[in-house]
Design a protein around this motif. Structure first.
Motif, PDB file in Angstrom:
ATOM      1  N   SER A 267       0.841  -1.203   0.000  1.00  0.00           N
ATOM      2  CA  SER A 267       0.000   0.000   0.000  1.00  0.00           C
ATOM      3  C   SER A 267       0.874   1.250   0.000  1.00  0.00           C
ATOM      4  O   SER A 267       1.638   1.483   0.934  1.00  0.00           O
ATOM      5  CB  SER A 267      -0.896  -0.009   1.233  1.00  0.00           C
ATOM      6  OG  SER A 267      -1.439   1.271   1.452  1.00  0.00           O
ATOM      7  N   SER A 268       0.741   2.057  -1.063  1.00  0.00           N
ATOM      8  CA  SER A 268       1.574   3.261  -1.074  1.00  0.00           C
ATOM      9  C   SER A 268       1.048   4.307  -0.101  1.00  0.00           C
ATOM     10  O   SER A 268       1.818   5.111   0.413  1.00  0.00           O
ATOM     11  CB  SER A 268       1.766   3.846  -2.471  1.00  0.00           C
ATOM     12  OG  SER A 268       0.729   3.566  -3.329  1.00  0.00           O
ATOM     13  N   SER A 269      -0.263   4.279   0.186  1.00  0.00           N
ATOM     14  CA  SER A 269      -0.771   5.233   1.181  1.00  0.00           C
ATOM     15  C   SER A 269      -0.222   4.912   2.561  1.00  0.00           C
ATOM     16  O   SER A 269       0.219   5.808   3.290  1.00  0.00           O
ATOM     17  CB  SER A 269      -2.293   5.169   1.266  1.00  0.00           C
ATOM     18  OG  SER A 269      -2.857   5.539   0.066  1.00  0.00           O
ATOM     19  N   GLY A 303       4.182   1.683 -11.257  1.00  0.00           N
ATOM     20  CA  GLY A 303       4.132   0.219 -11.235  1.00  0.00           C
ATOM     21  C   GLY A 303       2.740  -0.282 -11.610  1.00  0.00           C
ATOM     22  O   GLY A 303       2.578  -1.221 -12.389  1.00  0.00           O
ATOM     23  N   THR A 304       1.722   0.386 -11.074  1.00  0.00           N
ATOM     24  CA  THR A 304       0.346  -0.013 -11.359  1.00  0.00           C
ATOM     25  C   THR A 304       0.029   0.196 -12.841  1.00  0.00           C
ATOM     26  O   THR A 304      -0.592  -0.650 -13.486  1.00  0.00           O
ATOM     27  CB  THR A 304      -0.630   0.817 -10.491  1.00  0.00           C
ATOM     28  OG1 THR A 304      -0.258   0.616  -9.124  1.00  0.00           O
ATOM     29  CG2 THR A 304      -2.061   0.408 -10.679  1.00  0.00           C
ATOM     30  N   ALA A 305       0.470   1.335 -13.390  1.00  0.00           N
ATOM     31  CA  ALA A 305       0.199   1.632 -14.804  1.00  0.00           C
ATOM     32  C   ALA A 305       0.825   0.562 -15.694  1.00  0.00           C
ATOM     33  O   ALA A 305       0.196   0.036 -16.615  1.00  0.00           O
ATOM     34  CB  ALA A 305       0.742   3.010 -15.147  1.00  0.00           C
ATOM     35  N   ALA A 348      -5.644  -2.531  -5.496  1.00  0.00           N
ATOM     36  CA  ALA A 348      -6.571  -1.554  -6.094  1.00  0.00           C
ATOM     37  C   ALA A 348      -6.440  -1.561  -7.613  1.00  0.00           C
ATOM     38  O   ALA A 348      -7.408  -1.327  -8.337  1.00  0.00           O
ATOM     39  CB  ALA A 348      -6.285  -0.160  -5.553  1.00  0.00           C
ATOM     40  N   GLY A 349      -5.233  -1.839  -8.096  1.00  0.00           N
ATOM     41  CA  GLY A 349      -4.985  -1.832  -9.537  1.00  0.00           C
ATOM     42  C   GLY A 349      -5.817  -2.880 -10.264  1.00  0.00           C
ATOM     43  O   GLY A 349      -6.238  -2.679 -11.406  1.00  0.00           O
ATOM     44  N   LEU A 350      -6.075  -3.968  -9.595  1.00  0.00           N
ATOM     45  CA  LEU A 350      -6.848  -5.050 -10.209  1.00  0.00           C
ATOM     46  C   LEU A 350      -8.282  -4.584 -10.468  1.00  0.00           C
ATOM     47  O   LEU A 350      -8.916  -4.965 -11.446  1.00  0.00           O
ATOM     48  CB  LEU A 350      -6.861  -6.246  -9.256  1.00  0.00           C
ATOM     49  CG  LEU A 350      -7.195  -7.587  -9.871  1.00  0.00           C
ATOM     50  CD1 LEU A 350      -6.113  -7.989 -10.847  1.00  0.00           C
ATOM     51  CD2 LEU A 350      -7.318  -8.638  -8.793  1.00  0.00           C
ATOM     52  N   PHE A 380       5.406  -5.885  -5.703  1.00  0.00           N
ATOM     53  CA  PHE A 380       6.462  -5.324  -6.543  1.00  0.00           C
ATOM     54  C   PHE A 380       6.008  -4.007  -7.168  1.00  0.00           C
ATOM     55  O   PHE A 380       6.756  -3.051  -7.225  1.00  0.00           O
ATOM     56  CB  PHE A 380       6.867  -6.324  -7.636  1.00  0.00           C
ATOM     57  CG  PHE A 380       7.636  -7.486  -7.087  1.00  0.00           C
ATOM     58  CD1 PHE A 380       9.016  -7.395  -6.895  1.00  0.00           C
ATOM     59  CD2 PHE A 380       6.998  -8.660  -6.725  1.00  0.00           C
ATOM     60  CE1 PHE A 380       9.731  -8.462  -6.365  1.00  0.00           C
ATOM     61  CE2 PHE A 380       7.702  -9.727  -6.197  1.00  0.00           C
ATOM     62  CZ  PHE A 380       9.068  -9.635  -6.018  1.00  0.00           C
ATOM     63  N   ARG A 381       4.747  -3.982  -7.656  1.00  0.00           N
ATOM     64  CA  ARG A 381       4.343  -2.735  -8.315  1.00  0.00           C
ATOM     65  C   ARG A 381       4.191  -1.605  -7.301  1.00  0.00           C
ATOM     66  O   ARG A 381       4.475  -0.443  -7.599  1.00  0.00           O
ATOM     67  CB  ARG A 381       3.087  -2.925  -9.167  1.00  0.00           C
ATOM     68  CG  ARG A 381       1.821  -3.296  -8.449  1.00  0.00           C
ATOM     69  CD  ARG A 381       0.686  -3.514  -9.443  1.00  0.00           C
ATOM     70  NE  ARG A 381      -0.594  -3.593  -8.776  1.00  0.00           N
ATOM     71  CZ  ARG A 381      -1.323  -4.700  -8.672  1.00  0.00           C
ATOM     72  NH1 ARG A 381      -0.913  -5.814  -9.210  1.00  0.00           N
ATOM     73  NH2 ARG A 381      -2.482  -4.681  -8.053  1.00  0.00           N
ATOM     74  N   THR A 382       3.780  -1.922  -6.062  1.00  0.00           N
ATOM     75  CA  THR A 382       3.690  -0.870  -5.047  1.00  0.00           C
ATOM     76  C   THR A 382       5.078  -0.311  -4.737  1.00  0.00           C
ATOM     77  O   THR A 382       5.255   0.902  -4.564  1.00  0.00           O
ATOM     78  CB  THR A 382       3.040  -1.423  -3.753  1.00  0.00           C
ATOM     79  OG1 THR A 382       1.822  -2.079  -4.096  1.00  0.00           O
ATOM     80  CG2 THR A 382       2.758  -0.328  -2.757  1.00  0.00           C
TER      81      THR A 382
HETATM   82  N1  ASP Z   1      -1.238  -1.564  -4.117  1.00  0.00           N
HETATM   83  C1  ASP Z   1      -0.906  -0.498  -5.000  1.00  0.00           C
HETATM   84  C2  ASP Z   1      -0.478   0.705  -4.205  1.00  0.00           C
HETATM   85  O1  ASP Z   1      -0.878   0.891  -3.091  1.00  0.00           O
HETATM   86  C3  ASP Z   1      -2.012  -0.148  -5.944  1.00  0.00           C
HETATM   87  C4  ASP Z   1      -2.226  -1.293  -6.893  1.00  0.00           C
HETATM   88  O2  ASP Z   1      -1.547  -1.346  -7.925  1.00  0.00           O
HETATM   89  O3  ASP Z   1      -3.016  -2.181  -6.608  1.00  0.00           O
HETATM   90  O4  ASP Z   1       0.294   1.490  -4.660  1.00  0.00           O
END
Ligand code: ASP
Length: 400
Positions: A267-269, A303-305, A348-350, A380-382
């Motif tokens: 989670s980036s937040s 990463g999400t993009a 969230a990206g899913l 990894f993407r986060t």
């Molecule tokens: N988990 C990712 C984030 O918090 C968002 C996502 O790609 O699902 O940055």
């Protein structure tokens, strides 16, 4: 925190992450008993987010002074975010066209998970609507940061126009911000144990190492594609860091506590408080830290993009559907928007991937193919999302 202290803490955090993997791998479902320890760490981080973000933005905008300066910094920030997100999507499209992970995949009988079906607000207009909340308290209670950030920016801008009367208000938010950062330093010391528990419990939830490997194998090339893309993009970001921001590996090491936390929490937040503290310790201008990082944690998700673009093309390949260049162009634009719209929370990206799939008319069931490994790739993407924000702060620091 002194440099030496930070390095020792980093070493413990890395040890925590590695032992978390080993523990979850070997003890499997039993490791889930540790979940509460991870939740404790996560909750402590989350507890700080709302007061931290609001006070940071207000005191950050306040310290930028007049609105023209804010416009300049804001402009650079948005250009950096858009450019790097676009590069990330390009990298995603290139690797997936190159590796062709979806060809010859056994589709099985994928189904759309409930929480994705239940998600209605995934259109373009909804992304714009999500900028303004009719009820800030409700948004805060759900940690929806974007409308809070928009409000805090507008509020601080209004303050800058009322002259002397704003001085006390800015001083209060400065003080709150300083105190919150102190709290974050204390919480950071929980990271080694928290990250250990989060990783061990999640791997345990996946049934331990063997079961996890079996799931990975089913869509192995997809995993390889995404990880390759993310690795390439992280190097591109490193290049930007060196060339534009004139920083190097020491900055990466300085940010590493936040990066490993991003991996641990997905989670980036939740990672934002640590990202901000690490950037401060790396001598990034407080104005950049306070303004650029909260915004980045919410809208800048390289990463999400990259993941959205790669995953959607993977689904197309798996269904044997050829996407034309034009359709890939649509994937390019919608994956960028979907990443902006994704919240900084796990997986969230899913959910926002629905936007991309719908735009090119692919079956939503395709998401079912990715479910089993999404939690893993999410980490990894986060990490790359947070790395993108960290490089952004250094770039804006340089350009300010
Ligand atoms: N988990 C990712 C984030 O918090 C968002 C996502 O790609 O699902 O940055």
């Amino acid at each position: 925190m002194s440099h030496k202290h930070a390095l020792i803490l980093l070493a413990f955090i890395i040890i925590g992450a590695i032992t978390g993997v080993l523990y979850g791998w070997y003890f499997g479902t039993q490791a889930q008993q540790l979940a509460w320890l991870g939740t404790l760490f996560l909750n402590a981080l989350k507890m700080t987010i709302i007061p931290l973000v609001i006070s940071s933005i207000i005191s950050g905008v306040g310290s930028l002074g007049d609105i023209r300066h804010l416009g300049r910094v804001g402009g650079f920030t948005l250009i950096y975010y858009t450019l790097t997100t676009a590069i990330a999507v390009m990298v995603g499209l290139l690797v997936v066209n190159w590796i062709q992970p979806g060809s010859g995949i056994n589709l099985g009988d994928p189904s759309i998970p409930e929480h994705i079906l239940a998600k209605q607000d995934t259109g373009m207009a909804d992304i714009i609507l999500s900028l303004i909340s009719p009820n800030l308290v409700a948004s805060a209670s759900q940690t929806q940061l974007l409308p809070l950030i928009v409000f805090a920016i507008l509020f601080a801008m209004a303050l800058t126009t009322i002259g002397k009367k704003s001085n006390t208000v800015f001083a209060v938010f400065d003080g709150i911000n300083e105190a919150m950062m102190k709290l974050v330093i204390w919480i950071m010391h929980l990271a080694p144990i928290g990250i250990f528990a989060l990783i061990a419990a999640r791997l345990g939830n996946a049934g331990g190492g063997e079961q996890f490997m079996a799931e990975i194998k089913a869509v192995g090339m997809h995993v390889v594609t995404v990880l390759t893309g993310l690795a390439i993009h992280s190097l591109i970001l490193l290049l930007i860091l060196v060339i534009v921001a004139k920083q190097g590996i020491p900055y990466l090491v300085g940010m590493a506590r936040a990066l490993v936390t991003a991996f641990g929490t997905a989670s980036s937040s939740a990672t934002l408080p640590l990202t901000m503290e690490c950037a401060r310790e790396n001598n990034i201008d407080p104005k950049a830290v306070k303004f650029v990082l909260p915004l980045g944690a919410t809208i800048n998700m390289d990463g999400t993009a990259l993941y959205e673009a790669a995953a959607v093309l993977f689904i197309a390949q798996a269904y044997g559907i050829d996407l034309t260049m034009g359709q890939q162009g649509i994937v390019f634009v919608t994956a960028t928007l979907a990443a902006i719209g994704a919240a900084g929370i796990p997986e969230a990206g899913l959910v926002t991937m629905v936007i991309v799939l719908t735009a090119v008319g692919l079956p939503l069931e395709g998401i079912g193919l990715l479910l089993a490994v999404d939690w893993f790739l999410d980490r990894f993407r986060t990490t790359i999302n947070v790395w993108g924000d960290s490089v952004g702060a250094a770039v804006i620091h340089r350009l300010m």
